[in-house]
Design an enzyme around this catalytic site. Structure first.
Site, PDB file in Angstrom:
ATOM      1  N   PHE A 119       0.803  -1.220   0.000  1.00  7.84           N
ATOM      2  CA  PHE A 119       0.000   0.000   0.000  1.00  7.84           C
ATOM      3  C   PHE A 119       0.840   1.276   0.000  1.00  7.84           C
ATOM      4  O   PHE A 119       1.998   1.284   0.407  1.00  7.84           O
ATOM      5  CB  PHE A 119      -0.990   0.010   1.179  1.00  7.84           C
ATOM      6  CG  PHE A 119      -0.429  -0.538   2.465  1.00  7.84           C
ATOM      7  CD1 PHE A 119      -0.550  -1.895   2.755  1.00  7.84           C
ATOM      8  CD2 PHE A 119       0.217   0.281   3.373  1.00  7.84           C
ATOM      9  CE1 PHE A 119      -0.029  -2.412   3.950  1.00  7.84           C
ATOM     10  CE2 PHE A 119       0.728  -0.234   4.553  1.00  7.84           C
ATOM     11  CZ  PHE A 119       0.604  -1.579   4.841  1.00  7.84           C
TER      12      PHE A 119
ATOM     13  N   ASN B 105       0.131   8.555   2.828  1.00  6.85           N
ATOM     14  CA  ASN B 105       0.924   9.690   3.296  1.00  6.85           C
ATOM     15  C   ASN B 105       0.199  10.372   4.440  1.00  6.85           C
ATOM     16  O   ASN B 105      -1.020  10.239   4.566  1.00  6.85           O
ATOM     17  CB  ASN B 105       1.102  10.719   2.180  1.00  6.85           C
ATOM     18  CG  ASN B 105       1.563  10.092   0.892  1.00  6.85           C
ATOM     19  OD1 ASN B 105       2.691   9.642   0.774  1.00  6.85           O
ATOM     20  ND2 ASN B 105       0.671  10.010  -0.088  1.00  6.85           N
TER      21      ASN B 105
ATOM     22  N   HIS C  29      -5.713  27.778   6.406  1.00  6.88           N
ATOM     23  CA  HIS C  29      -5.814  28.797   5.359  1.00  6.88           C
ATOM     24  C   HIS C  29      -4.695  28.581   4.350  1.00  6.88           C
ATOM     25  O   HIS C  29      -3.768  29.377   4.233  1.00  6.88           O
ATOM     26  CB  HIS C  29      -5.771  30.196   5.977  1.00  6.88           C
ATOM     27  CG  HIS C  29      -6.911  30.421   6.920  1.00  6.88           C
ATOM     28  ND1 HIS C  29      -8.036  31.134   6.569  1.00  6.88           N
ATOM     29  CD2 HIS C  29      -7.133  29.951   8.175  1.00  6.88           C
ATOM     30  CE1 HIS C  29      -8.884  31.120   7.592  1.00  6.88           C
ATOM     31  NE2 HIS C  29      -8.365  30.409   8.580  1.00  6.88           N
TER      32      HIS C  29
ATOM     33  N   HIS D 154      -9.087  27.654  -0.204  1.00  4.93           N
ATOM     34  CA  HIS D 154      -9.605  27.408   1.143  1.00  4.93           C
ATOM     35  C   HIS D 154     -10.785  28.303   1.500  1.00  4.93           C
ATOM     36  O   HIS D 154     -11.107  29.248   0.789  1.00  4.93           O
ATOM     37  CB  HIS D 154      -8.473  27.557   2.171  1.00  4.93           C
ATOM     38  CG  HIS D 154      -8.027  28.969   2.401  1.00  4.93           C
ATOM     39  ND1 HIS D 154      -7.014  29.554   1.676  1.00  4.93           N
ATOM     40  CD2 HIS D 154      -8.459  29.917   3.283  1.00  4.93           C
ATOM     41  CE1 HIS D 154      -6.840  30.790   2.107  1.00  4.93           C
ATOM     42  NE2 HIS D 154      -7.710  31.046   3.076  1.00  4.93           N
TER      43      HIS D 154
ATOM     44  N   ASP E 158     -12.809  30.549   4.520  1.00  6.83           N
ATOM     45  CA  ASP E 158     -12.708  31.336   5.753  1.00  6.83           C
ATOM     46  C   ASP E 158     -14.056  31.301   6.468  1.00  6.83           C
ATOM     47  O   ASP E 158     -15.068  31.764   5.916  1.00  6.83           O
ATOM     48  CB  ASP E 158     -12.416  32.814   5.449  1.00  6.83           C
ATOM     49  CG  ASP E 158     -11.003  33.079   4.934  1.00  6.83           C
ATOM     50  OD1 ASP E 158     -10.188  32.145   4.869  1.00  6.83           O
ATOM     51  OD2 ASP E 158     -10.738  34.253   4.600  1.00  6.83           O
TER      52      ASP E 158
ATOM     53  N   HIS F  25     -12.987  33.281  11.864  1.00  3.43           N
ATOM     54  CA  HIS F  25     -11.618  33.630  11.462  1.00  3.43           C
ATOM     55  C   HIS F  25     -11.281  35.064  11.882  1.00  3.43           C
ATOM     56  O   HIS F  25     -10.131  35.392  12.119  1.00  3.43           O
ATOM     57  CB  HIS F  25     -11.505  33.475   9.942  1.00  3.43           C
ATOM     58  CG  HIS F  25     -10.187  33.852   9.352  1.00  3.43           C
ATOM     59  ND1 HIS F  25      -8.981  33.510   9.929  1.00  3.43           N
ATOM     60  CD2 HIS F  25      -9.872  34.541   8.221  1.00  3.43           C
ATOM     61  CE1 HIS F  25      -7.999  33.968   9.179  1.00  3.43           C
ATOM     62  NE2 HIS F  25      -8.498  34.606   8.150  1.00  3.43           N
TER      63      HIS F  25
ATOM     64  N   HIS G  78     -12.767  41.124   5.228  1.00  2.00           N
ATOM     65  CA  HIS G  78     -12.813  40.171   6.332  1.00  2.00           C
ATOM     66  C   HIS G  78     -13.666  40.751   7.472  1.00  2.00           C
ATOM     67  O   HIS G  78     -14.512  40.063   8.036  1.00  2.00           O
ATOM     68  CB  HIS G  78     -11.407  39.898   6.876  1.00  2.00           C
ATOM     69  CG  HIS G  78     -10.583  38.965   6.030  1.00  2.00           C
ATOM     70  ND1 HIS G  78      -9.867  39.385   4.942  1.00  2.00           N
ATOM     71  CD2 HIS G  78     -10.361  37.632   6.127  1.00  2.00           C
ATOM     72  CE1 HIS G  78      -9.228  38.344   4.411  1.00  2.00           C
ATOM     73  NE2 HIS G  78      -9.518  37.271   5.102  1.00  2.00           N
TER      74      HIS G  78
HETATM   75 MN    MN Z   1      -8.063  32.646   4.743  1.00  2.00          MN
END
Ligand code: MN
Length: 263
Positions: free
Chosen positions: A63, A66, A73, A77, A79, A83, A212
């Protein structure tokens, strides 16, 4: 007699028969995948690390597997509202409503403006121009800011575009546009092609990193490092995002996909 339409069956057969195409909006995740780099004195993410366990060898003859270490982030990705300090009382990746993982994508093209000015930030006027042509952005939609920046993803120098002033010069979203989208349009969130949902120089804005600040304050989301936005129509694609269910997680790498109906 009522006829019940099988919506889900139609979607699946549309995918099987190639009437619906699935577009991969995620970039390749490896040790050279770019991550945001904050100036001193702030701490930074370690990005992505690949740790082989065995590959048909004495450590595991039959096999291959990993381990990996990844920042929440890192790469393409998500948020979550927690965050940001302004969203600290809202959802993390483990508590967000499942229905918010699926929504229509409204793709606003500002590639021309960004070609002329890498610091360009999406404006309320850009949004209204989009709505005049394509109709009002509906509640529960994603707004994807199509800047063309993902074409620089293999070239760190161009992707971060650090100027002589030491600041990264990459596009973003104006404070007014963030407020408009989060309050007036009640969207799910915004998606961008750069390392974060604010412009490279947005640390100097008031408030700092306004997208943000206002999106997460309103319990809205962010998507960063998207790619293939040029393959999406301005409206009608269905965006599916799937952050890992990390307890108290502030974000997660995602495999972002879009369902697009062929003409
Ligand atoms: Mn981010």
């Amino acid at each position: 007699m009522s006829i019940k339409t099988n919506i889900l069956g139609e979607i699946v057969s549309g995918i099987v028969n190639d009437r619906i195409e699935i577009i991969d909006l995620s970039q390749l995740l490896n040790e050279s995948t770019p991550v945001i780099s904050l100036p001193e004195p702030f701490a930074n993410t370690g990005g992505f690390k690949f740790l082989p366990i065995s590959k048909y060898d004495e450590k595991g003859p039959n096999f291959y597997w990993n381990d990996f270490i990844a920042g929440e982030h890192c790469g393409t990705h998500f948020d979550a509202p927690i965050h940001w300090i302004s969203g600290r009382d809202h959802d993390g990746v483990d508590t967000m409503p499942m229905k918010n993982m699926v929504g229509e994508a409204c793709v606003i093209n500002i590639t021309k403006e960004v070609d002329e000015n890498p610091d360009y930030c999406l404006t309320v006027e850009d949004i209204k121009r989009f709505e005049e042509e394509h109709g009002e952005i509906t509640k529960h939609s994603w707004v994807l800011v199509y800047t063309g920046w993902s074409k620089y993803m293999g070239n760190h120098e161009k992707y971060f575009n650090v100027g002589e002033d030491g600041q990264p010069h990459t596009p973003g979203i104006s404070k007014e546009a963030s407020l408009f989208l989060s309050i007036e349009r009640d969207i799910l969130g915004v998606g961008v092609e750069t390392v974060g949902t604010d412009a490279g120089i947005a640390g100097t804005f008031e408030p700092p990193f306004p997208n943000h600040h206002y999106m997460h304050k309103a319990n809205k989301y962010g998507l960063a490092q998207l790619t293939n936005l040029e393959k999406l129509p301005p409206r009608g694609a269905v965006l599916i995002i799937n952050p890992l269910k990390i307890e108290n997680g502030s974000g997660s790498p995602i495999r972002a996909i879009a369902l697009v109906e062929k003409e």
